[in-house]
Design an enzyme around this catalytic site. Structure first.
Site: not given
Ligand SMILES: NC(=O)c1ccc[n+]([C@@H]2O[C@H](COP(=O)([O-])OP(=O)(O)OC[C@H]3O[C@@H](n4cnc5c(N)ncnc54)[C@H](OP(=O)(O)O)[C@@H]3O)[C@@H](O)[C@H]2O)c1
Length: 257
Positions: A153, A157
């Site tokens: 992962y 990134k």
């Molecule tokens: N939260 C953290 O601590 C954190 C830290 C660093 C970076 N990030 C990054 O931030 C970004 C957003 O994540 P988040 O934290 O907001 O998590 P989240 O609440 O789990 O949201 C992830 C989103 O991605 C969508 N997604 C996942 N698989 C998909 C697929 N196969 N096709 C289409 N959509 C898909 C999900 O929608 P569906 O399930 O409805 O498809 C959901 O809307 C990600 O790139 C993550 O790696 C998060």
């Protein structure tokens, strides 16, 4: 009403949902993409209660190879003037790499790297042709060091970081910019999806998704190359860049375990 459209991938929860709300507030029309259509429809309804914008909901599994072409075709058929692309959809897998199902890891590589790259290519070209565009790429503070137990992962990134920052350089003078966002631990469904227990230390530093999205969009509209939201995340990136790799790997392992 503004005639410009913003595509937000992963708009059904977390940061994506907040990006959508904030962009609507700024007067943008939206194309909301994710798999959970019910969530997207609910978000559309909520936004339309307070903002006059045009919102399209597109249910796509962005792991599927043809999903990016489907998104481009949808935009072209509906003649939408896309000036913003938020490449936010992504997920993580956590645990010993060799014990994780390889199929899940490959899907993650496809979504976090493949789809992000293809969408950047497709819409980046449209934006360059129209001489207007903003691309926001969601990376992570995990990009700055090897992260045992989140090995693949955090490597995805790191790809987002190197690819996106280089592309922003290539696009200088084109009126199209690429801003890379490096969030740290943020309160979303991310930890649930990646089956990660948040330790007490990390729980205390969690930022909220709306906070992160707001900081990110401000940076994007200023055409900044990169943005690390929050002081804790800024410090963690600073130390990751200054410390020996062995030490940052060790400390990441202790946090992730
Ligand atoms: N939260 C953290 O601590 C954190 C830290 C660093 C970076 N990030 C990054 O931030 C970004 C957003 O994540 P988040 O934290 O907001 O998590 P989240 O609440 O789990 O949201 C992830 C989103 O991605 C969508 N997604 C996942 N698989 C998909 C697929 N196969 N096709 C289409 N959509 C898909 C999900 O929608 P569906 O399930 O409805 O498809 C959901 O809307 C990600 O790139 C993550 O790696 C998060």
């Amino acid at each position: 009403m503004n005639n410009e459209y913003a595509i937000v991938t992963g708009a059904s929860s977390g940061m994506g949902l907040e990006f959508a709300k904030l962009l609507a507030k700024r007067g943008y029309n939206l194309v909301l993409v994710a798999r959970r259509t019910d969530r997207l429809e609910r978000l559309k309804k909520e936004i339309l209660e307070s903002h006059q914008t045009d919102i399209h909901v597109l249910s796509l599994d962005l792991v599927e190879m043809d999903s990016t072409d489907k998104l481009l075709a949808f935009v072209q058929v509906n003649k939408l003037n896309v000036t913003i692309l938020i490449n936010n959809a992504g997920f993580g897998t956590s645990g010993d790499f060799l014990s994780l199902p390889i199929e899940k890891t490959m899907e993650m590589l496809q979504l976090n790297i493949g789809t992000l790259t293809k969408l950047t290519y497709l819409f980046g070209n449209e934006m360059k042709k129209n001489k207007l565009g903003y691309i926001l790429q969601v990376s992570s503070v995990g990009a700055f060091q090897p992260s045992p137990y989140f090995a693949a992962y955090s490597a995805t990134k790191a790809y987002v970081m190197l690819f996106s920052e280089a592309l922003d350089f290539e696009l200088k003078g084109s009126n199209v910019s690429v801003t890379t966002l490096y969030p740290g631990a943020t309160k979303t469904e991310f930890f649930e999806v990646s089956e990660t227990k948040v330790n007490k230390l990390v729980a205390r530093t969690l930022m909220t998704a709306d906070e992160v999205a707001d900081i990110a969009l401000n940076a994007m509209f200023k055409r900044k190359r990169s943005i690390v939201p929050g002081i804790i995340n800024k410090l963690s990136v600073f130390f990751a860049q200054m410390s020996p790799r062995k030490m940052t790997t060790w400390s990441a392992a202790n946090i992730m375990k």
